[in-house]
Design an enzyme around this catalytic site. Structure first.
Site, PDB file in Angstrom:
ATOM      1  N   SER A 125      43.590   8.907 -13.165  1.00 22.65           N
ATOM      2  CA  SER A 125      43.437  10.110 -14.400  1.00 22.65           C
ATOM      3  C   SER A 125      41.783  10.979 -14.125  1.00 22.65           C
ATOM      4  O   SER A 125      42.226  11.696 -15.178  1.00 22.65           O
ATOM      5  CB  SER A 125      43.171   8.960 -15.565  1.00 22.65           C
ATOM      6  OG  SER A 125      42.479   8.433 -15.526  1.00 22.65           O
TER       7      SER A 125
ATOM      8  N   HIS B 218      50.511  11.128 -12.578  1.00 22.11           N
ATOM      9  CA  HIS B 218      49.659  10.574 -13.198  1.00 22.11           C
ATOM     10  C   HIS B 218      50.616  10.014 -14.652  1.00 22.11           C
ATOM     11  O   HIS B 218      51.212  10.751 -15.369  1.00 22.11           O
ATOM     12  CB  HIS B 218      48.408  11.264 -13.963  1.00 22.11           C
ATOM     13  CG  HIS B 218      47.824  10.292 -15.373  1.00 22.11           C
ATOM     14  ND1 HIS B 218      46.844  11.032 -16.176  1.00 22.11           N
ATOM     15  CD2 HIS B 218      47.313   9.194 -15.251  1.00 22.11           C
ATOM     16  CE1 HIS B 218      46.501  10.425 -17.259  1.00 22.11           C
ATOM     17  NE2 HIS B 218      46.793   9.560 -16.614  1.00 22.11           N
TER      18      HIS B 218
ATOM     19  N   ASN C 162      42.989  14.045 -21.600  1.00 15.51           N
ATOM     20  CA  ASN C 162      41.658  13.588 -21.087  1.00 15.51           C
ATOM     21  C   ASN C 162      40.319  14.413 -21.849  1.00 15.51           C
ATOM     22  O   ASN C 162      39.504  14.555 -21.979  1.00 15.51           O
ATOM     23  CB  ASN C 162      40.857  12.277 -19.619  1.00 15.51           C
ATOM     24  CG  ASN C 162      41.990  11.492 -19.622  1.00 15.51           C
ATOM     25  OD1 ASN C 162      42.325  10.857 -21.020  1.00 15.51           O
ATOM     26  ND2 ASN C 162      41.847  10.620 -18.719  1.00 15.51           N
TER      27      ASN C 162
ATOM     28  N   GLU D 242      51.560  13.473 -15.829  1.00 19.83           N
ATOM     29  CA  GLU D 242      50.922  14.848 -15.652  1.00 19.83           C
ATOM     30  C   GLU D 242      50.688  14.800 -13.891  1.00 19.83           C
ATOM     31  O   GLU D 242      50.714  13.706 -13.036  1.00 19.83           O
ATOM     32  CB  GLU D 242      49.572  14.823 -15.610  1.00 19.83           C
ATOM     33  CG  GLU D 242      48.386  14.297 -17.456  1.00 19.83           C
ATOM     34  CD  GLU D 242      47.876  14.380 -17.661  1.00 19.83           C
ATOM     35  OE1 GLU D 242      47.223  15.586 -18.434  1.00 19.83           O
ATOM     36  OE2 GLU D 242      47.208  14.048 -17.209  1.00 19.83           O
TER      37      GLU D 242
END
Length: 573
Positions: A407, A428, A478, A440
């Site tokens: 990640s 991900h 993130n 992702e």
């Protein structure tokens, strides 16, 4: 002559907020007098009303004359959230109407507005952070000066329009607005830098964080000019660079593309103000290297979740753990998770049995040699991942897809270690992997097109929605989420900040599933701190600097929900 029994509602200001109330009142069967000084705005709103319902002209009067409010039963003031502007408008309304006046404000003090209006007994507030739609959230705000008649008018209007009463508060609303505005601003900068597309940014944040709308869609809803003015005010007030409006936002405002209210912002809108669907469609037509068999390397929470998703999708799946005990523990965990899914009605008992029959444990990496897709889900550490990919490169059959679930680390670094970089892709998943729809998908420097397409088709076959991300620390979610979470923690350095009130304001005002402090506890404080460090170390952006108070809290052993010691979980059992 029969008197029309329908309530007559006045609305002053037909920007995003005023038009939202106009639509609600029209839907509720009110007669409406709507006032705006801009002829273009009056024409645009009129055209939209006609597009929605041909008979709108019979119940809605659009005018630039405040004097038309004389007979209104209640007046909603919906001009920009600026003290000087609101003061002037409230005084003008009060000069022509004896009705209760409801001021719409997100952050201004209603008692202050009531007093400067010159008619404090007739002024109350409607506080919300997003323009309300059907059953939208709104906080009624009375003051010690509000008359009983005005307070009753607020309650009657909320009930009549079908709105939902919530708790927000002026101070928490200001904090929530600052947190969300910085996040929205960063999302615009992220788009402008070319890191991801508009649709991928919105899809990633909506599905990855459970938000009701992606950041760019939300900006269109709020009004780009409104957001720009709010950011400018916050930047002037604080000097914080995160509030300096992104150049793309400024360009859009300067060009007159203000969002849904003007028919174009980040998205186009039709004559009725409706935009294209928010969901990014699952791509089941993608082609590439075929994936039938899957191997998952690892036995932790993410590895088990991906293995469960794979077998639930009909793929024979190998789970490779470091020991027989870890492999058996992982299989038991997957079986228990599938049992819970049966109890919740997500799958049938037969589907559970079929899925478990496809899952096989192993402890030797060579057992994965003949699998079509090998997914690495080990510790988030390049010193662990690189040697593993070196071994996978030697073991995997020719044509196999090698995927990393990282990640925050470099997919390209993993690909280089494999010795066959064209075969490696970032995949991900989000935890819990069997439930959350987002994946992702990241292309490394040399990822082959058929590898990328094959990974995308595999994810789509599991019912997932993929977004394409840059091979950049934090990918999309993130990168945009953790500055927001860090900023929330930094609020605690200021006297008077209430953790629970801030969470409540974000949840009730913006419709987020949880506030920032509850989300930090859910993610894990140690995990959150590690991600903050990784982002800051790799990207070196000021807004990514780890929050000192989070560092201090983790140092005490607080991990959040998992050990019941965190911002919102202390002492809870």
């Amino acid at each position: 002559m029969t008197t029309d029994p329908r309530p007559l509602t006045g609305i002053v200001g037909l920007g995003t907020v005023g038009e939202a109330f106009l639509r609600l009142a029209h839907r509720a069967g009110h007669r409406i007098v709507a006032v705006d000084t801009d002829p273009d705005v009056l024409a645009r709103v009129g055209d939209r009303l006609k597009a929605l319902t041909p008979d709108a002209a019979e119940s809605v009067v659009l005018t630039h004359e405040v004097t038309e409010l004389a007979d209104a039963d209640v007046v909603i003031e919906a001009v920009p959230d600026d003290l000087a502007v609101k003061t002037d408008v409230l005084r003008r309304i009060g000069g022509f109407s004896q009705a209760p006046i409801l001021t719409t404000t997100a952050t201004l003090a209603v008692p202050h507005l009531a007093i400067v209006s010159g008619r404090p007994e007739r002024v109350a507030g409607l506080r919300f952070l997003v323009p309300p739609g059907a059953a939208g959230a709104v906080e009624p705000v009375s003051t010690a000066l509000t008359s009983p008649a005005t307070a009753s008018a607020v309650d009657a209007l909320i009930d009549g329009l079908g709105l939902t009463r919530v708790e927000i508060g002026a101070g928490p609303a200001a904090d929530a607005t600052a947190l969300v505005m910085a996040y929205l601003n960063q999302s615009v900068a992220f788009l402008d830098a070319g890191h991801a597309t508009r649709d991928d940014i919105d899809t990633a944040m909506r599905l990855g964080c459970g938000l009701p709308a992606g950041p760019l869609r939300l900006l269109d809803t709020l009004g780009l000019d409104t957001a720009h003015a709010t950011l400018t005010g916050l930047h002037r007030q604080t000097g914080d660079a995160s509030f300096d409006p992104a150049p793309l936002l400024t360009r859009l405002v300067d060009s007159g593309r203000l969002g849904r209210k003007t028919g174009e912002g980040f998205y186009p809108y039709d004559e009725g103000g409706s935009g294209s669907a928010g969901d990014k469609p699952v791509d089941r037509a993608a082609t590439g290297r075929p994936v039938r068999t899957v191997a998952v390397i690892g036995s932790g929470v993410m590895a088990r979740g991906i293995a469960e998703a794979a077998v639930s999708g009909g793929h024979p799946t190998l789970l490779v753990a470091r020991s027989g005990e870890k492999a058996e523990t992982a299989l038991v965990a997957v079986a228990e998770s599938l049992t819970r899914a049966v109890r919740r009605g997500r799958i049938s008992a037969q589907q559970k049995t079929a899925a478990l029959s496809l899952l096989t444990p192993a402890t030797d990496l060579r057992a994965a040699a003949d699998h079509d897709l090998i997914i690495e889900a080990v510790a988030e550490d390049l010193d662990v991942k690189r040697p593993l990919f070196s071994r996978l490169g030697a073991v995997a059959k020719p044509g196999a897809i090698l995927a990393t679930t990282t990640s925050s680390l470099s997919v390209t670094a993993c690909a280089q270690a494999s010795g066959r970089p064209a075969d490696v892709v970032g995949l991900h998943f989000f935890n819990p992997a069997p439930v959350l729809r987002l994946v992702e998908l990241t292309r490394a420097d040399h990822t082959a097109d058929d590898v990328f397409a094959g990974a995308r088709a595999f994810a789509a076959g599991l019912g997932k929605t993929t977004v394409t991300c840059p091979d950049r620390t934090g990918f999309i979610v993130n990168c945009l989420l953790f500055p927001y979470l860090g900023a929330a923690v930094n609020l605690l350095q200021r006297p008077g900040t209430c953790i629970e009130a801030t969470d409540t304001a974000v949840r009730n005002g913006y419709g987020y599933p949880m506030g920032p402090f509850a989300l930090l506890d859910t993610i894990g404080l140690d995990v959150s701190l590690a991600i903050q460090h990784q982002l800051y170390d790799q990207l070196a952006q000021p807004e990514l600097k780890p929050a000192p108070l989070l560092e201090a809290l983790v140092a005490t052993g607080a991990l959040g929900r998992k050990n019941r010691r965190g911002f919102r979980t202390a002492g809870r059992r």
